[in-house]
Design an enzyme around this catalytic site. Sequence first.
Site, PDB file in Angstrom:
ATOM      1  N   HIS A 304       0.646  -1.264  -0.335  1.00 14.32           N
ATOM      2  CA  HIS A 304       0.039   0.105  -0.174  1.00 14.32           C
ATOM      3  C   HIS A 304       0.739   1.488  -0.312  1.00 14.32           C
ATOM      4  O   HIS A 304       0.520   2.173  -0.280  1.00 14.32           O
ATOM      5  CB  HIS A 304      -1.148  -0.400   0.875  1.00 14.32           C
ATOM      6  CG  HIS A 304      -2.128  -0.866   0.581  1.00 14.32           C
ATOM      7  ND1 HIS A 304      -2.483  -2.884   1.165  1.00 14.32           N
ATOM      8  CD2 HIS A 304      -3.367  -0.417   0.276  1.00 14.32           C
ATOM      9  CE1 HIS A 304      -3.176  -2.980   0.447  1.00 14.32           C
ATOM     10  NE2 HIS A 304      -4.050  -2.177  -0.007  1.00 14.32           N
ATOM     11  N   ARG A 411     -10.902   2.593  -2.640  1.00 14.77           N
ATOM     12  CA  ARG A 411     -10.078   1.870  -1.501  1.00 14.77           C
ATOM     13  C   ARG A 411     -11.362   2.810   0.773  1.00 14.77           C
ATOM     14  O   ARG A 411     -10.526   3.402   0.707  1.00 14.77           O
ATOM     15  CB  ARG A 411      -9.054   2.007  -1.175  1.00 14.77           C
ATOM     16  CG  ARG A 411      -7.984   0.813  -1.965  1.00 14.77           C
ATOM     17  CD  ARG A 411      -6.611   0.923  -1.681  1.00 14.77           C
ATOM     18  NE  ARG A 411      -5.928  -0.051  -2.341  1.00 14.77           N
ATOM     19  CZ  ARG A 411      -5.675   0.442  -4.095  1.00 14.77           C
ATOM     20  NH1 ARG A 411      -5.549   0.801  -4.286  1.00 14.77           N
ATOM     21  NH2 ARG A 411      -4.837  -0.923  -4.726  1.00 14.77           N
ATOM     22  N   ARG A 447     -15.300  -0.061  -2.852  1.00 11.50           N
ATOM     23  CA  ARG A 447     -14.794  -1.402  -2.344  1.00 11.50           C
ATOM     24  C   ARG A 447     -15.225  -1.346  -0.875  1.00 11.50           C
ATOM     25  O   ARG A 447     -14.571  -0.462  -0.025  1.00 11.50           O
ATOM     26  CB  ARG A 447     -13.361  -1.589  -2.507  1.00 11.50           C
ATOM     27  CG  ARG A 447     -13.501  -2.730  -1.665  1.00 11.50           C
ATOM     28  CD  ARG A 447     -11.688  -4.029  -2.750  1.00 11.50           C
ATOM     29  NE  ARG A 447     -10.652  -2.675  -1.599  1.00 11.50           N
ATOM     30  CZ  ARG A 447      -9.117  -2.916  -1.663  1.00 11.50           C
ATOM     31  NH1 ARG A 447      -8.690  -4.099  -2.626  1.00 11.50           N
ATOM     32  NH2 ARG A 447      -8.757  -1.696  -0.758  1.00 11.50           N
ATOM     33  N   GLU A 545      -9.764 -11.639  -6.668  1.00 11.30           N
ATOM     34  CA  GLU A 545      -8.346 -11.615  -6.567  1.00 11.30           C
ATOM     35  C   GLU A 545      -7.800 -13.309  -5.771  1.00 11.30           C
ATOM     36  O   GLU A 545      -6.491 -12.759  -5.258  1.00 11.30           O
ATOM     37  CB  GLU A 545      -8.286 -10.544  -5.413  1.00 11.30           C
ATOM     38  CG  GLU A 545      -9.320 -10.354  -4.170  1.00 11.30           C
ATOM     39  CD  GLU A 545      -8.794  -9.180  -3.933  1.00 11.30           C
ATOM     40  OE1 GLU A 545      -8.225  -7.837  -4.138  1.00 11.30           O
ATOM     41  OE2 GLU A 545      -9.771  -8.578  -2.454  1.00 11.30           O
ATOM     42  N   ASN A 568      -2.959  -8.174  -7.921  1.00  9.08           N
ATOM     43  CA  ASN A 568      -2.358  -7.506  -6.796  1.00  9.08           C
ATOM     44  C   ASN A 568      -2.209  -8.133  -5.856  1.00  9.08           C
ATOM     45  O   ASN A 568      -0.899  -9.040  -5.381  1.00  9.08           O
ATOM     46  CB  ASN A 568      -2.612  -5.665  -5.654  1.00  9.08           C
ATOM     47  CG  ASN A 568      -2.190  -4.595  -6.668  1.00  9.08           C
ATOM     48  OD1 ASN A 568      -2.076  -4.860  -7.626  1.00  9.08           O
ATOM     49  ND2 ASN A 568      -2.409  -3.518  -6.091  1.00  9.08           N
ATOM     50  N   ASP A 569      -3.550  -9.183  -5.727  1.00 12.43           N
ATOM     51  CA  ASP A 569      -3.613  -9.657  -4.342  1.00 12.43           C
ATOM     52  C   ASP A 569      -3.409 -11.303  -5.452  1.00 12.43           C
ATOM     53  O   ASP A 569      -3.430 -12.710  -5.045  1.00 12.43           O
ATOM     54  CB  ASP A 569      -4.623  -9.657  -3.643  1.00 12.43           C
ATOM     55  CG  ASP A 569      -4.759  -9.025  -2.631  1.00 12.43           C
ATOM     56  OD1 ASP A 569      -3.268  -9.342  -1.865  1.00 12.43           O
ATOM     57  OD2 ASP A 569      -5.474  -8.459  -1.957  1.00 12.43           O
ATOM     58  N   ARG A 579       3.118 -10.511  -1.300  1.00 13.88           N
ATOM     59  CA  ARG A 579       3.606  -9.406  -2.323  1.00 13.88           C
ATOM     60  C   ARG A 579       4.523  -7.955  -1.209  1.00 13.88           C
ATOM     61  O   ARG A 579       5.188  -7.161  -2.059  1.00 13.88           O
ATOM     62  CB  ARG A 579       2.418  -8.754  -2.287  1.00 13.88           C
ATOM     63  CG  ARG A 579       1.014  -8.136  -1.372  1.00 13.88           C
ATOM     64  CD  ARG A 579      -0.124  -7.625  -1.589  1.00 13.88           C
ATOM     65  NE  ARG A 579      -0.721  -5.965  -1.605  1.00 13.88           N
ATOM     66  CZ  ARG A 579      -1.588  -5.620  -2.987  1.00 13.88           C
ATOM     67  NH1 ARG A 579      -2.646  -6.966  -2.257  1.00 13.88           N
ATOM     68  NH2 ARG A 579      -1.736  -5.049  -2.549  1.00 13.88           N
ATOM     69  N   CYS A 616      -8.478  -3.455 -10.897  1.00 12.78           N
ATOM     70  CA  CYS A 616      -8.333  -2.888 -10.784  1.00 12.78           C
ATOM     71  C   CYS A 616      -6.844  -2.724  -9.913  1.00 12.78           C
ATOM     72  O   CYS A 616      -6.403  -2.203  -9.156  1.00 12.78           O
ATOM     73  CB  CYS A 616      -9.147  -1.813  -9.575  1.00 12.78           C
ATOM     74  SG  CYS A 616      -9.679  -3.607  -7.980  1.00 12.78           S
TER      75      CYS A 616
HETATM   76  C1  PEP Z   1      -6.066  -5.632  -5.345  1.00 17.00           C
HETATM   77  O1  PEP Z   1      -5.423  -6.443  -4.343  1.00 17.00           O
HETATM   78  O2  PEP Z   1      -5.778  -5.907  -6.242  1.00 17.00           O
HETATM   79  C2  PEP Z   1      -6.188  -4.444  -5.035  1.00 17.00           C
HETATM   80  C3  PEP Z   1      -7.138  -4.227  -6.194  1.00 17.00           C
HETATM   81  O3  PEP Z   1      -6.519  -4.430  -3.991  1.00 17.00           O
HETATM   82  P1  PEP Z   1      -5.438  -4.057  -2.795  1.00 17.00           P
HETATM   83  O4  PEP Z   1      -4.377  -3.413  -3.478  1.00 17.00           O
HETATM   84  O5  PEP Z   1      -5.846  -3.071  -1.882  1.00 17.00           O
HETATM   85  O6  PEP Z   1      -5.034  -4.990  -2.174  1.00 17.00           O
HETATM   86 MG    MG Z   2      -7.220  -6.483  -2.726  1.00 19.25          MG
END
Ligand code: PEP
Ligand code: MG
Length: 663
Positions: A304, A411, A447, A545, A568-569, A579, A616
């Site tokens: 983040h 978020r 979200r 995800e 990302n996840d 990550r 996203c």
């Molecule tokens: C993701 O996981 O791709 C996502 C957009 O959510 P976050 O990065 O907040 O976990």
């Molecule tokens: Mg995520």
Amino acid sequence: MERSTIVRVHDGLHARPATRFVKLAKGFESDIELIKADKSVSAKSSVKLMLLGVKENETVTVRASGADEIEAIEALIGYLEDPHAGTAEEDRAEKAPAEPTPVQPKAFSANSNTSATGKLRGVAASEGFAIGPAFGFFPAEIKHENRLLAANEIPAEAGRLTQAFATVQHRMDMSLAATDLAESDRGIIAALKDIACDDELTQAAEALVKEGMDAVSAVIGATSRIAADFASMDDPYLNARADDVNAVGRQICLALLGQDDANLEAIPTGAILIADDIGAWDLARAPLKRIAGVICGHGGATSHVAIIARAHGIPAVLGLGQSVQELQHVRSVALDGNSGDIFPDPDQMTVDRFHAQIGVADTERDALKAYKNIVPKRADGTIIEIAANLGSLDEIEAAQEAGAMGVGLFRTELLFMRHIHLPSEDLQTETYTTLAKAFAPHPVIVRTLDIGGDKPISGIDFPDEENPFLGWRGIRMCLDRPDVFKPQLRALLRAAVHGNIKVMLPMVSDLGEVRATRSLIDECAAELKEEGRDYANFDLGVMVETPAAVMIAPMLAKEVAFFSIGTNDLTQYIMAADRLNPTVAKLNDVTHPAVMAAIELTVKAGVEAGIMVGMCGEAAGRADLIPAFVNMGLTELSMSPASIQRAKKCVWELGQVGNQEGE
Ligand code: PEP
Ligand code: MG
């Protein structure tokens, strides 16, 4: 004399309302006590009052004795019966005193020697080049001095202690005087100041010094005892006050030791922030406009901190590991957020190269502005929505400036992390309404709360987990805590009246989670109807995800209005590569065939079911991947505002090529 009443103060006498109550009580010369059940405390100590744990709708008694007892009881009972007592409105009315002293930027000059420590490499986490004075954020560890004082040393040590309390209180006053302080931050600092001024703390520390303990150890002793009292209460709001007490104790110890705490407020304009670790929340409320670059020992490309840096167009290199310690004493630093290279105390050649690259990047950015208002389409005429990922209302302007076609991911975590207690339904309604109005008629996809044990918030007690990323987070936690989830769903239903709100659920891995959420939404809608409040239904979608969501995508697609792929996840779970862990950063690669196959499967399932499929995760903003995603069938890409214009250009060019081929 005494009088009893039922407390109507919203959420009870936690932090702010308690300290406001104390302030009111201190305005009377009578001795005043507040009594709950068989426990009575002085109404002039906020710490004691908070430890009494008075909740909304509980019965309490105010007892006063002295010349002004009648007025005191009248005023205090009136306060307890006011649901809005101690709210931000009251705080706003109370303006802070003097102007803050502006921070003078340190002079920056290139070191004419070759790099003293040599080039370092971390994870490229936010693109761009930056060069500037180094600003280390390495909070010092405070230890007990364990000095036993001789009798003749005690008065001087007690004087030092008093002076340290006064210094900290003054510093807090100065912070409160800052005109650009956000209301939520003002509330936090004001609550800390109330603790720093509380007799319960000052007297406990003084008593220990009088027994012959050195002042630093006395402060640690007093604060840890009070913090333990807060931690043992059965109220999560009050448990979180333990951290506040410890934070105040730390400030007082630093004042005693004559040390300055690492303070992001002091960062000069154009500096590079260097830290071993920094919380997303700390970074989010730092003066981001002044930060030219971020270097961090922890974190990775999709942590983040990286996301916040990208949202603000700040180049960042994270995951340096232990080598970040080598940067503690450098004067200046250059960083390349595209390659992950870092040049401590760069030589003149490197300085010149970086300035030239920054110039080129600025020119490119200017050229991209031409794409701001373009509506990019595929060759077949389908519009590809290029939307923004936002974490707070402060980012709305940047997204609009960039030409965002709505919000593909809001978020909500920062909203929950920003406050000293869980944000109320009304505050959430206001926030989501502002967003919806700002982007109407474009959609705003909010979200629902995606929080877990790795980034806890006050108001939710997270268990210690061996693997927080595989634990009680996102939709799993929300479904177990309807007291947290329902106010958010109700707020979203209420905000949906004012714009095009859509809602998506994070971390979904089972159909049951969608169904359970839907029945909660129905329950909330029925309640709102019963209460005669305005509300509107919204589209419900899911983030894809988890590998489970990919595997059941055809089934999920029949039950939801849209998918948004969270790369990302998804990447970390498909690749089994944390990550945040720089050691496995190489595996954490969205272009890996396994991850691309998962994305393709998801899009196929969504397209076949006729629902919108967007993305996203951070990959959505990558110009090198956008053509592949559009060809797969994605029709919405949501990203940091800083990437929007380039993405629009990319899709627009793709449409042009397609048209030419079709001719
Ligand atoms: C993701 O996981 O791709 C996502 C957009 O959510 P976050 O990065 O907040 O976990
Ligand atoms: Mg995520």
